[in-house]
Design a protein around this motif. Structure first.
Motif, short mmCIF file in Angstrom:
data_model
loop_
_atom_site.label_atom_id
_atom_site.label_comp_id
_atom_site.label_asym_id
_atom_site.label_seq_id
_atom_site.Cartn_x
_atom_site.Cartn_y
_atom_site.Cartn_z
N THR A 128 48.98 46.98 51.38
CA THR A 128 48.65 48.21 50.57
C THR A 128 48.89 49.41 51.68
OG1 THR A 128 47.23 47.03 49.26
CG2 THR A 128 46.98 49.62 49.67
N ARG A 139 49.24 45.37 38.20
CA ARG A 139 48.34 44.60 39.03
C ARG A 139 48.02 43.42 37.78
NH1 ARG A 139 44.93 46.85 43.66
NH2 ARG A 139 46.54 48.02 45.00
N VAL A 171 46.38 41.25 51.35
CA VAL A 171 46.73 42.55 50.18
C VAL A 171 46.63 43.87 50.91
CG1 VAL A 171 45.57 43.51 48.15
CG2 VAL A 171 45.99 41.14 48.52
N GLU A 211 43.50 38.09 50.61
CA GLU A 211 42.98 39.38 50.19
C GLU A 211 43.01 40.39 51.16
OE1 GLU A 211 38.91 40.85 47.92
OE2 GLU A 211 38.72 39.16 48.96
N SER A 263 45.67 35.51 45.66
CA SER A 263 44.28 35.19 46.07
C SER A 263 43.41 34.73 45.12
CB SER A 263 43.82 36.82 46.46
OG SER A 263 42.80 36.68 46.88
N ILE A 321 48.01 39.46 45.05
CA ILE A 321 46.76 39.51 44.38
C ILE A 321 46.46 38.33 43.38
CG2 ILE A 321 45.59 40.90 42.43
CD1 ILE A 321 46.81 43.34 43.96
N SER A 332 38.04 42.01 43.28
CA SER A 332 38.95 40.72 43.20
C SER A 332 38.27 39.43 42.99
CB SER A 332 39.55 40.81 44.57
OG SER A 332 38.80 40.39 45.82
N SER A 380 42.80 38.21 37.99
CA SER A 380 42.93 38.47 39.26
C SER A 380 41.82 39.38 39.74
CB SER A 380 44.24 39.23 39.80
OG SER A 380 44.34 40.43 39.15
N SER A 381 40.95 39.86 38.84
CA SER A 381 39.84 40.61 39.20
C SER A 381 38.94 40.72 38.04
CB SER A 381 40.50 42.20 39.47
OG SER A 381 40.92 42.49 38.40
#
Length: 657
Positions: free
Chosen positions: A518, A60, A514, A511, A446, A443, A116, A146-147
């Motif tokens: 998932t 990721r 996502v 999101e 977003s 991801i 996120s 991304s996070s």
């Protein structure tokens, strides 16, 4: 000493290390089932294509990180370039205020140890800070594009508190200034705007309808572990003797077909009534490293119980010994010092495992399984209770209908599946890997949408400052707004605000997408697990179905010849010798009868797993997975379309002259 709980913040870290430690950045990890081995008691593999190969799952990772030169050109110091640090900052990161931890737990809905960028942006927007300040804070703390990991998030909250308390411009928000302000740093203040725009989607988890953060509080009996009769309260330490349980037929729950292959209309739609077991990771470790999981079923009234990974291993070991000729999924492997990504992937794999077992039409009523799901004092129960692992063929008998239902060409039917398993497994592995790549792109998309919103909002705030009609320099050389903005600047600023809000909504909807992908990946893995379970079943069948019937028949034949010889010679005591041989033959003959019955029982099991369990699960899991994905994507696309349509209307109604 060794059982003392670990501090939530982790070990000691310097201010330069807390944003660069290995656990803080997204790491490439292999699928936790990549190195899986067949179930206990099984060795070897199957087929030319092994879907559990060591090919890594897509990481990721975010968009490419800026180089050091690019960072210097923008005059935005990257946290990893900071040297030294103070005890104050180190202490804040490792032992943060309770509100920091509560906000993190609320936003980390997946339990992977990171939040996120869209969620962080959504939270920081409620701080009432200028968009340029929020953008600066995120740039300072987000090493992964991304996070934000736990310690990065805590640092971001501290920078928000610093900016709020000192009313700083974005250029004055620095890690160094934060370190000097730690002793007197207040708590950050998050309040939703009274005129917050309506979103086109439901508020995310951890937020109320007005998008303000919500902090919620964190939150036996059993029976004979071998008894396959309907569940009752209480359990016994006794064990059934061979022949005590005579099955009158397999349970139809878990398939719309009876054991004789005839459609049972009463069971149509059975997949809507399946049991669901939730598996969540308990953040507090037992001792220094033992991780526990919270297990809760929606159809068993015992409530939530906690289990260790070794408890899952114990359960699988029991089930493999009791039901060696049933479909059983594998467990994910262990790892010393696992990171958050591995723990989350293993949690999902454990959830797939237990949900597979509880919805198997035969094993769902197993006593050991029920105790695993309901017994609060599981470790003490295991110490005081001796659990039988006798194979089910010793205590279950087939009725005539079940024997007649076994097709004469069963081996040919099984070989059809066996010959195609390798290619099917390889295809599903490719589906999983491609879907994970798509997830990584989502991801990043977003996160990029959130960054676009931040940049656009920053520009909207700078319009008035850069306009010669709206502002001028004061005596200190700073730009001041001299009055109302000119009409053109007002229009541009309003338009950019609408654009920024639209990109924020796009980030939120992405999101949500996502989550959709998932869930789709988990469904693909569940179907893949089904094929893998049959691969392991073929391996166990080849190893465990063998018996010594032919050997016993030869021994009986040899003894019969010896009996005839003794009769012919008629030596003294020949009658006693013959009686001994006949008695041994009778014992072997009884054993042969049991073994032949076991052969038939094994065939019945293989036919039941192929025709009912496998065939039905393959159908409903495959179709429902793609149906759900299609419906969710359509809804998501409609929401995104509405965002752009609303933005188009807002922009068209604005003057550009």
């Amino acid at each position: 000493m060794f059982n003392a709980p670990r501090r939530m913040g982790g070990g000691s870290l310097s201010s330069s290390a807390f944003l660069t430690s290995p656990g803080m950045s997204s790491s490439t990890y292999n699928d936790p089932l990549a190195s899986t081995v067949p179930a206990p008691g099984v060795s070897g593999g199957f087929g030319d294509v092994d879907p559990w190969s060591a090919a890594p799952s897509p990481a990721r990772s975010g968009t490419p990180r800026d180089t050091a030169d690019e960072v210097r050109e923008r005059n935005v110091p990257h946290p990893s370039s900071l040297a030294g640090g103070t005890e104050g900052l180190n202490g804040l990161i490792n032992d943060p205020p309770a509100i920091y931890v509560s906000l993190f737990d609320q936003l980390d809905t997946t339990g992977i140890g990171s939040i996120s960028l869209a969620s962080v942006h959504r939270l920081l927007t409620t701080s009432r800070l200028p968009a340029s300040a929020i953008e600066k804070i995120i740039n300072l703390t987000s090493r992964d594009q991304s996070s934000l990991a736990r310690q990065e998030f805590f640092c971001a909250l501290a920078l928000v508190a610093l900016a709020q308390s000192s009313n700083l411009d974005e250029d004055d928000i620095t890690i160094e200034r934060l370190s000097a302000s730690i002793p007197n740093l207040p708590l950050p203040d998050f309040k939703p705007a009274s005129s917050a725009p309506d979103t086109l989607s439901a508020p995310p988890l951890g937020y109320s309808a007005d998008h303000s953060p919500v902090v919620t509080p964190s939150t036996s009996t059993g029976f004979n572990a071998w008894d396959n009769t309907p569940r009752t309260n209480g359990f016994s330490d006794s064990h059934p003797q061979s022949g005590d349980h005579v099955s009158s037929g397999y349970s139809a729950n878990g398939s719309a077909f009876r054991s004789d292959g005839i459609l049972d209309e009463n069971q149509l739609g059975y997949w809507k009534r399946l049991e669901h077991v939730d598996v969540t990771l308990i953040t507090e470790k037992e001792g220094w490293f033992l991780q526990k999981y919270r297990i809760e079923s929606d159809k068993r009234s015992a409530g939530a119980v906690s289990r260790r990974y070794s408890d899952f291993v114990w359960l699988l070991d029991c089930l493999v010994k009791r039901y060696p000729f049933r479909l059983l999924p594998s467990l994910p492997p262990k790892r010393i010092g696992p990171d958050a990504s591995f723990l989350e992937a293993r949690r999902k794999a454990l959830k797939r495992f237990i949900n597979f077992v509880v919805n198997h039409p035969v094993m769902k009523d197993d006593g050991a399984l029920n105790v695993f799901l309901t017994e609060g004092s599981f470790e003490s129960w295991r110490k005081r209770t001796k659990v039988s692992t006798e194979e089910e063929s010793n205590s279950k008998k087939l009725n005539s209908a079940q024997e007649m239902a076994i097709p004469s060409d069963l081996d040919e039917k099984l070989n059809l599946l066996k010959d195609n398993l390798s290619s099917i497994l390889g295809s599903y592995q490719k589906l999983v890997l491609l879907s994970e790549k798509s997830l990584a792109r989502l991801i990043n998309h977003s996160a990029d949408s959130s960054r676009l919103a931040l940049s656009v909002n920053s520009i909207s705030e700078s319009i008035n400052k850069s306009c010669y009609k709206c502002s001028t320099y004061n005596n200190d050389g700073e730009s001041n707004i001299i009055g109302e903005s000119c009409t053109l600047c007002q229009g541009i600023s309003k338009g950019l605000i609408d654009v920024g809000e639209s990109w924020s909504k796009i980030a939120e909807e992405t999101e949500s997408k996502v989550t959709i992908i998932t869930n789709h990946i988990e469904s693909l893995k569940s179907i893949r697990d089904l094929y893998l379970s049959f691969r392991d079943l073929f391996i166990r069948h080849e190893k465990l179905s063998k018996d010594n019937v032919d050997y016993l028949n030869k021994k009986i034949e040899i003894r019969n010849k010896k009996i005839e010889q003794l009769k012919t010679l008629s030596k003294p005591g020949w009658e006693i010798e013959i009686d001994k041989l006949i008695s041994i033959n009778d014992q072997d003959q009884s054993t042969i009868i049991l073994l032949l019955s076991r052969r038939i029982f094994i065939k019945a099991c293989m036919w039941h797993e192929l025709s009912i369990v496998f065939h039905s699960k393959q159908a409903f899991q495959t179709i429902l997975n793609w149906k759900n994905l299609t419906n969710d994507k359509i809804e998501n696309l409609k929401k995104i379309e509405n965002i752009w349509k609303n933005l188009k209307i807002n922009l068209e109604n604005m003057s550009i002259e």
